[in-house]
Scaffold this motif. Structure first.
Motif, PDB file in Angstrom:
ATOM      1  N   ARG A 291      62.763  32.553  79.925  1.00 55.22           N
ATOM      2  CA  ARG A 291      63.820  33.388  79.337  1.00 55.22           C
ATOM      3  C   ARG A 291      65.200  32.827  79.668  1.00 55.22           C
ATOM      4  O   ARG A 291      66.108  32.860  78.834  1.00 55.22           O
ATOM      5  CB  ARG A 291      63.696  34.828  79.849  1.00 55.22           C
ATOM      6  CG  ARG A 291      62.392  35.492  79.418  1.00 55.22           C
ATOM      7  CD  ARG A 291      62.292  36.931  79.872  1.00 55.22           C
ATOM      8  NE  ARG A 291      60.931  37.432  79.650  1.00 55.22           N
ATOM      9  CZ  ARG A 291      60.624  38.708  79.468  1.00 55.22           C
ATOM     10  NH1 ARG A 291      61.568  39.624  79.488  1.00 55.22           N
ATOM     11  NH2 ARG A 291      59.368  39.073  79.272  1.00 55.22           N
ATOM     12  N   LEU A 292      65.346  32.302  80.884  1.00 52.97           N
ATOM     13  CA  LEU A 292      66.609  31.682  81.270  1.00 52.97           C
ATOM     14  C   LEU A 292      66.909  30.472  80.386  1.00 52.97           C
ATOM     15  O   LEU A 292      68.055  30.268  79.963  1.00 52.97           O
ATOM     16  CB  LEU A 292      66.558  31.260  82.740  1.00 52.97           C
ATOM     17  CG  LEU A 292      67.787  30.519  83.289  1.00 52.97           C
ATOM     18  CD1 LEU A 292      69.051  31.357  83.147  1.00 52.97           C
ATOM     19  CD2 LEU A 292      67.574  30.117  84.745  1.00 52.97           C
TER      20      LEU A 292
ATOM     21  N   ALA B 255      69.321  19.201  81.351  1.00 59.53           N
ATOM     22  CA  ALA B 255      69.070  19.188  82.791  1.00 59.53           C
ATOM     23  C   ALA B 255      67.977  20.152  83.232  1.00 59.53           C
ATOM     24  O   ALA B 255      67.385  19.970  84.299  1.00 59.53           O
ATOM     25  CB  ALA B 255      70.369  19.522  83.533  1.00 59.53           C
ATOM     26  N   THR B 256      67.696  21.185  82.416  1.00 63.83           N
ATOM     27  CA  THR B 256      66.823  22.254  82.908  1.00 63.83           C
ATOM     28  C   THR B 256      65.459  22.350  82.240  1.00 63.83           C
ATOM     29  O   THR B 256      64.580  23.034  82.770  1.00 63.83           O
ATOM     30  CB  THR B 256      67.522  23.618  82.755  1.00 63.83           C
ATOM     31  OG1 THR B 256      67.781  23.857  81.357  1.00 63.83           O
ATOM     32  CG2 THR B 256      68.825  23.664  83.522  1.00 63.83           C
ATOM     33  N   TYR B 257      65.264  21.713  81.081  1.00 68.30           N
ATOM     34  CA  TYR B 257      64.013  21.998  80.361  1.00 68.30           C
ATOM     35  C   TYR B 257      62.769  21.590  81.154  1.00 68.30           C
ATOM     36  O   TYR B 257      61.726  22.249  81.074  1.00 68.30           O
ATOM     37  CB  TYR B 257      64.033  21.370  78.963  1.00 68.30           C
ATOM     38  CG  TYR B 257      63.849  19.869  78.897  1.00 68.30           C
ATOM     39  CD1 TYR B 257      62.578  19.316  78.781  1.00 68.30           C
ATOM     40  CD2 TYR B 257      64.940  19.010  78.905  1.00 68.30           C
ATOM     41  CE1 TYR B 257      62.408  17.937  78.696  1.00 68.30           C
ATOM     42  CE2 TYR B 257      64.775  17.638  78.832  1.00 68.30           C
ATOM     43  CZ  TYR B 257      63.513  17.109  78.722  1.00 68.30           C
ATOM     44  OH  TYR B 257      63.332  15.746  78.637  1.00 68.30           O
ATOM     45  N   ARG B 258      62.857  20.510  81.950  1.00 70.48           N
ATOM     46  CA  ARG B 258      61.693  20.098  82.741  1.00 70.48           C
ATOM     47  C   ARG B 258      61.387  21.098  83.854  1.00 70.48           C
ATOM     48  O   ARG B 258      60.230  21.254  84.252  1.00 70.48           O
ATOM     49  CB  ARG B 258      61.933  18.708  83.352  1.00 70.48           C
ATOM     50  CG  ARG B 258      61.910  17.566  82.346  1.00 70.48           C
ATOM     51  CD  ARG B 258      62.015  16.220  83.045  1.00 70.48           C
ATOM     52  NE  ARG B 258      61.988  15.119  82.099  1.00 70.48           N
ATOM     53  CZ  ARG B 258      63.053  14.618  81.502  1.00 70.48           C
ATOM     54  NH1 ARG B 258      64.242  15.149  81.749  1.00 70.48           N
ATOM     55  NH2 ARG B 258      62.960  13.617  80.652  1.00 70.48           N
ATOM     56  N   LYS B 259      62.433  21.765  84.369  1.00 69.68           N
ATOM     57  CA  LYS B 259      62.244  22.699  85.477  1.00 69.68           C
ATOM     58  C   LYS B 259      61.850  24.095  84.997  1.00 69.68           C
ATOM     59  O   LYS B 259      61.126  24.820  85.681  1.00 69.68           O
ATOM     60  CB  LYS B 259      63.538  22.806  86.302  1.00 69.68           C
ATOM     61  CG  LYS B 259      63.968  21.494  86.947  1.00 69.68           C
ATOM     62  CD  LYS B 259      65.302  21.654  87.661  1.00 69.68           C
ATOM     63  CE  LYS B 259      65.767  20.328  88.259  1.00 69.68           C
ATOM     64  NZ  LYS B 259      67.105  20.439  88.899  1.00 69.68           N
ATOM     65  N   LEU B 260      62.338  24.478  83.815  1.00 71.41           N
ATOM     66  CA  LEU B 260      62.147  25.856  83.353  1.00 71.41           C
ATOM     67  C   LEU B 260      60.982  26.031  82.386  1.00 71.41           C
ATOM     68  O   LEU B 260      60.510  27.162  82.197  1.00 71.41           O
ATOM     69  CB  LEU B 260      63.440  26.366  82.698  1.00 71.41           C
ATOM     70  CG  LEU B 260      64.694  26.377  83.591  1.00 71.41           C
ATOM     71  CD1 LEU B 260      65.899  26.886  82.814  1.00 71.41           C
ATOM     72  CD2 LEU B 260      64.463  27.231  84.837  1.00 71.41           C
TER      73      LEU B 260
ATOM     74  N   LEU C 184      63.804  39.162  74.050  1.00 70.31           N
ATOM     75  CA  LEU C 184      62.592  38.631  74.687  1.00 70.31           C
ATOM     76  C   LEU C 184      61.826  39.682  75.471  1.00 70.31           C
ATOM     77  O   LEU C 184      60.818  39.365  76.104  1.00 70.31           O
ATOM     78  CB  LEU C 184      62.969  37.462  75.606  1.00 70.31           C
ATOM     79  CG  LEU C 184      63.692  36.292  74.921  1.00 70.31           C
ATOM     80  CD1 LEU C 184      64.071  35.226  75.939  1.00 70.31           C
ATOM     81  CD2 LEU C 184      62.828  35.692  73.813  1.00 70.31           C
ATOM     82  N   LEU C 185      62.315  40.928  75.448  1.00 73.14           N
ATOM     83  CA  LEU C 185      61.585  42.010  76.129  1.00 73.14           C
ATOM     84  C   LEU C 185      60.214  42.194  75.476  1.00 73.14           C
ATOM     85  O   LEU C 185      60.082  42.157  74.260  1.00 73.14           O
ATOM     86  CB  LEU C 185      62.374  43.320  76.041  1.00 73.14           C
ATOM     87  CG  LEU C 185      63.629  43.438  76.908  1.00 73.14           C
ATOM     88  CD1 LEU C 185      64.337  44.747  76.617  1.00 73.14           C
ATOM     89  CD2 LEU C 185      63.289  43.342  78.393  1.00 73.14           C
TER      90      LEU C 185
ATOM     91  N   SER D 211      55.205  28.830  71.991  1.00 73.13           N
ATOM     92  CA  SER D 211      56.055  28.677  70.786  1.00 73.13           C
ATOM     93  C   SER D 211      57.537  28.875  71.077  1.00 73.13           C
ATOM     94  O   SER D 211      58.293  29.346  70.229  1.00 73.13           O
ATOM     95  CB  SER D 211      55.618  29.656  69.691  1.00 73.13           C
ATOM     96  OG  SER D 211      54.288  29.423  69.313  1.00 73.13           O
ATOM     97  N   ILE D 212      57.983  28.482  72.262  1.00 73.02           N
ATOM     98  CA  ILE D 212      59.399  28.649  72.627  1.00 73.02           C
ATOM     99  C   ILE D 212      60.313  27.775  71.766  1.00 73.02           C
ATOM    100  O   ILE D 212      61.314  28.276  71.224  1.00 73.02           O
ATOM    101  CB  ILE D 212      59.608  28.356  74.132  1.00 73.02           C
ATOM    102  CG1 ILE D 212      58.882  29.408  74.966  1.00 73.02           C
ATOM    103  CG2 ILE D 212      61.097  28.351  74.486  1.00 73.02           C
ATOM    104  CD1 ILE D 212      58.841  29.103  76.445  1.00 73.02           C
ATOM    105  N   PRO D 213      60.022  26.470  71.581  1.00 77.37           N
ATOM    106  CA  PRO D 213      60.905  25.661  70.719  1.00 77.37           C
ATOM    107  C   PRO D 213      60.964  26.184  69.292  1.00 77.37           C
ATOM    108  O   PRO D 213      62.043  26.238  68.683  1.00 77.37           O
ATOM    109  CB  PRO D 213      60.268  24.263  70.771  1.00 77.37           C
ATOM    110  CG  PRO D 213      59.457  24.256  72.023  1.00 77.37           C
ATOM    111  CD  PRO D 213      58.950  25.655  72.179  1.00 77.37           C
TER     112      PRO D 213
END
Length: 417
Positions: free
Chosen positions: A348-349, A401-406, A338-339, A158-160
């Motif tokens: 988290r990044l 640029a990062t969503y696919r990697k993270l 996010l702890l 449920s991040i988005p």
């Protein structure tokens, strides 16, 4: 001259936005530069009558943003993602605001009260940094997380949904603080009653706005049952009219009862969404999105026009350093939220990157202190514009640029056991 000015605002604003989009920069950067070029400090091509009513036009744009947020916000998402979403709606903004209050007096040589006003302007995450890759009328944060949900990135945790819910409430929280701090700055002194009025204004705004939204939903349903169908375009006009009255009510009650017109507007939209069928509020949200197409151009071009580029250049490296320092505090705030969650380091990044961009709220309220004659007006506006120019590309390009990697893609078919 007014019509000529409006023509230049829309046509050149959209042209510059399209150019920025082509080179993979947020569209709003082009609109801001259009305003700076057309404004009184460069070519001086805008009629003074447009500049005189720019604060009212920006307030209308802010109302459209809040109505869009209220109609888009799903309260079930807040329950689903729980504690983290609630904390994301206020903790990162509070951390960034504290950074300005603590360090801005030393770095920018301003008073503590002026630093609080500046921090309130800068602390909001932007829901309206246009993406260069996805053609939509909503902003980068909301737009990108919907893109993530559609493609299954991060949905299992449920991040988005968490980012969407937190970012929506974050703006509302910061705008309420801004209204409070500006009131204090106008009064010239700070007392305990000012802070005591914050929860009162929140409570009265939410309750009255919810009542208006519920009654409006009842009215629409009653008319529908009696065969008097109200077109969605007419509903938009009615909702906008009530929003203007709620904002005016805050001014009328000033000195008698603490009341937040901005929160009342959002609360009305949320209550209307709960009371109205989902497909109806969905269509209303789309219509407010279309209104935002025009409001966005006017908002960012006029903000650019209000910027004295010479003063912005004077703010220089000190202002850039303050902005970057505040972003570090903001990222720490996101990490604190996010702890204790099941999110990994990469996830988290990504959440920290998603909370970087600034644009819409800064454009809508950044020039308010200047229009009110506050001594900090010029420096607040200059830092707000610099923050947009720095963080809008940083956040927009960073998320793309990062969503696919993270983030994990949760759309892969699962094997049957």
């Amino acid at each position: 001259f007014m019509l000529t000015s409006l023509g230049l605002i829309f046509l050149l604003g959209l042209l510059m936005a399209a150019i920025c989009q082509k080179i993979h920069l947020p569209r709003i950067i082009g609109m801001l530069f259009t305003g700076i070029i057309l404004g009184p400090y460069v070519l001086n091509l805008l009629d003074v009558s447009i500049l005189n009513i720019s604060s009212q036009l920006r307030q209308i744009a802010l109302i459209i943003i809040l109505l869009k947020a209220g109609l888009s916000l799903d309260l079930k998402d807040l329950k689903k993602v729980g504690r983290s979403a609630v904390m994301l709606s206020c903790v990162p903004a509070t951390c960034e605001l504290l950074a300005f209050v603590i360090f801005a007096p030393m770095i920018l040589n301003i008073s503590r009260m002026d630093a609080a006003v500046m921090g309130a302007v800068l602390a909001a995450v932007s829901p309206a940094v246009a993406s260069s890759k996805i053609n939509c009328v909503i902003g980068q944060v909301m737009l990108s997380v919907w893109h993530l949900m559609e493609n299954g990135y991060g949905t299992e945790k449920s991040i988005p949904q968490m980012i969407l819910a937190g970012a929506s409430c974050d703006d509302i929280y910061v705008i309420v603080l801004f209204s409070t701090f500006v009131g204090m700055a106008q009064g010239g002194h700070v007392n305990a009653l000012d802070f005591a009025n914050i929860p009162v204004s929140i409570l009265t705004g939410v309750l009255f706005g919810a009542l208006v939204g519920w009654l409006l939903g009842q009215l629409f349903e009653l008319l529908y049952r009696k065969g008097s169908y109200v077109r969605n375009s007419m509903k938009v006009i009615i909702i906008m009219g009530l929003s203007f009255l709620l904002m005016a009510l805050e001014t009328m009650l000033k000195g008698m009862v603490a009341f937040s017109g901005l929160l009342a507007v959002v609360s009305m939209a949320c209550a209307l969404k709960l009371r109205t069928p989902k497909e109806v509020t969905g269509r209303l949200s789309v219509k407010f999105g279309k209104l935002w197409l025009a409001a966005e151009v006017v908002l960012f071009v006029l903000v650019g026009a209000a910027v004295d580029i010479r003063y912005t250049m004077e703010a220089g490296l000190a202002a850039v350093g303050m902005i970057l320092l505040a972003l570090v505090f903001r990222s720490v705030g996101v990490a604190l939220c996010l702890l204790g969650t099941e999110l990994g380091k990469k996830e988290r990044l990504f959440c920290m990157i998603a909370y970087l961009p600034k644009a819409t709220v800064q454009a809508a309220i950044g020039s308010v202190p200047l229009s009110m004659g506050l001594s900090c007006g010029k420096i607040v506006l200059s830092v707000a514009v610099l923050a947009i120019l720095i963080t809008a590309p940083l956040g927009a390009l960073g998320m793309d640029a990062t969503y696919r990697k993270l983030l994990e893609n949760n759309t892969k078919p699962r094997q049957l056991s």
